[in-house]
Design an enzyme around this catalytic site. Sequence first.
Site, PDB file in Angstrom:
ATOM      1  CB  CYS A  54      -0.915   0.001   1.222  1.00  0.00           C
ATOM      2  SG  CYS A  54      -0.001   0.090   2.782  1.00  0.00           S
ATOM      3  CB  CYS A 123      -2.458  -2.496   8.601  1.00  0.00           C
ATOM      4  SG  CYS A 123      -3.012  -1.199   7.473  1.00  0.00           S
TER       5      CYS A 123
END
Length: 138
Positions: A54, A123
Amino acid sequence: MESSLDKFTQDLQKQIMEEVRRDYSKTVIDHWMNPRNFGKLDNPDGYGRITGPCGDTMEIFLKIKDEKIEDAHFLTDGCGTTIACGSVITELIKGKTIEQVKQITSDNLLKKIGGLPPLDEHCVVLATNTLQSAINNL
């Protein structure tokens, strides 16, 4: 006297926080708003730095004493979810042996933080991969 811009700002902030509370656990929100162990450790025994798909980058710094994690800190340029994952993982590993820390998976961290929306699950992968990189660099 409250201006219309102040009222608009307060209403918008309230709406955003309602959406955040709907999508994220109390643990994620708490660690996002009040990150623990954020910052660099000087002269770490272990260090890992990874940039995820990301574009967020995380760094983890480890201090080891008697084969245990004595201290752990992190830095990130990422979003609130990445901040929360770095904060939780550094708290999770303190006091654990290196062998125990090697067993921590993304699924473990995801459960510990109370889950994430699917678009944010990368994440936890970034945090656990960065931790493993720091362990591998001891």
